[in-house]
Design a protein around this motif. Sequence first.
Motif, PDB file in Angstrom:
ATOM      1  N   THR A   1      85.899  13.423-112.055  1.00 21.77           N
ATOM      2  CA  THR A   1      85.414  14.029-110.812  1.00 21.77           C
ATOM      3  C   THR A   1      86.295  15.189-110.369  1.00 21.77           C
ATOM      4  N   LEU A   2      87.579  15.135-110.680  1.00 24.03           N
ATOM      5  CA  LEU A   2      88.461  16.265-110.353  1.00 24.03           C
ATOM      6  C   LEU A   2      87.990  17.514-111.094  1.00 24.03           C
ATOM      7  N   GLY A   3      87.669  17.353-112.391  1.00 26.11           N
ATOM      8  CA  GLY A   3      87.156  18.487-113.150  1.00 26.11           C
ATOM      9  C   GLY A   3      85.839  18.994-112.588  1.00 26.11           C
ATOM     10  N   ALA A   4      84.961  18.061-112.200  1.00 30.27           N
ATOM     11  CA  ALA A   4      83.666  18.461-111.654  1.00 30.27           C
ATOM     12  C   ALA A   4      83.815  19.197-110.332  1.00 30.27           C
ATOM     13  N   VAL A   5      84.734  18.715-109.486  1.00 34.52           N
ATOM     14  CA  VAL A   5      84.954  19.348-108.185  1.00 34.52           C
ATOM     15  C   VAL A   5      85.526  20.750-108.357  1.00 34.52           C
TER      16      VAL A   5
END
Length: 331
Positions: A323-327
């Motif tokens: 999710t960090l990468g997606a954000v």
Amino acid sequence: MSDVRETRPQEYLPGLVLLVVLAGAATLVASALAGVNALLLGVFFGAIVANTVGVPEWANAGVRTRTLLLEAGIVLLGARIAVGELVASGPMVLGLVVVTVAASIALVEVVANRAFGLTAKTSSLLAAGASICGVSAATAIAGTIDADGESLAHVVATVLLFDAITLAIFPVAGEMLPLTGQQFGVWAGLSMFSTGPVTAAGFAHSDVAGQWATVTKLARNSMLGAVALWYAVRYADSESTGMKAILEGIPGFLVGFLFVAVLANVGVFSQGALAAIDTGSDALFALAFVGLGLDIRLGAMRETGIKPAFVLAVQLLTISVVTLGAVLLLV
């Protein structure tokens, strides 16, 4: 005749006074020390009390209001939310929430059941707790799938342990990573387990992060009804299927939050009223986070056992990294 005695209103007062004293102390110390967040300090003070002298019996009733205080604070937080900003970013955030919840449930079910050999119902409780809203989701799903009390207690202890861990780690990570307030808030809202720690971590970063963390987490919470329905069908509990499961899964404070947000954005509240609502929300959060600290037990690791803790560690590491990468890419 039942021997369960109802709590009288005056019995809440001592515990509420304890919350006020600890929250006031945290605010005073934070105001004297640059860079110290009063909300996180309140959690810390509460944890110190809980793990040294313990919560006195006379304070239990008032301290148990922490969930109600938190939910009331979230309702009032709706007045700070700009609907236009939500409309602009909302579809992306909602899409991330849906994908994250679905992926998280699948991941935990597979890892818990196949890799660690946990029972199907224990795996489902862990999946719901990690993917939706922590202890509340695990408890709701336990009723849906008729899980035994021992399995639920085990899962609850594990989730609370990771609530304490993430509450310590995420604010530090937020300072180290190149994230805007909105990005950190969405990331925390997607990755952490329970509403209280998510809100605390968000506001520890910034007001903007706190608002987005809360909104993102509420979007996750709102999926509890659909997830409960899915589990009801999976475990063939016909009495819990259908619209009833969906409606029972919608938190009341989510409805209140949206209602206050709409009123604020159509201009119902004056500037003075908005300022008062902001002050009230901050005060409720301060008390609720002290209560959150009073619920932290350092001995929880002994209660959880190794396997459920490993399952949630795998889930947390995987989901938070993805999710960090997606954000960073999308928000």
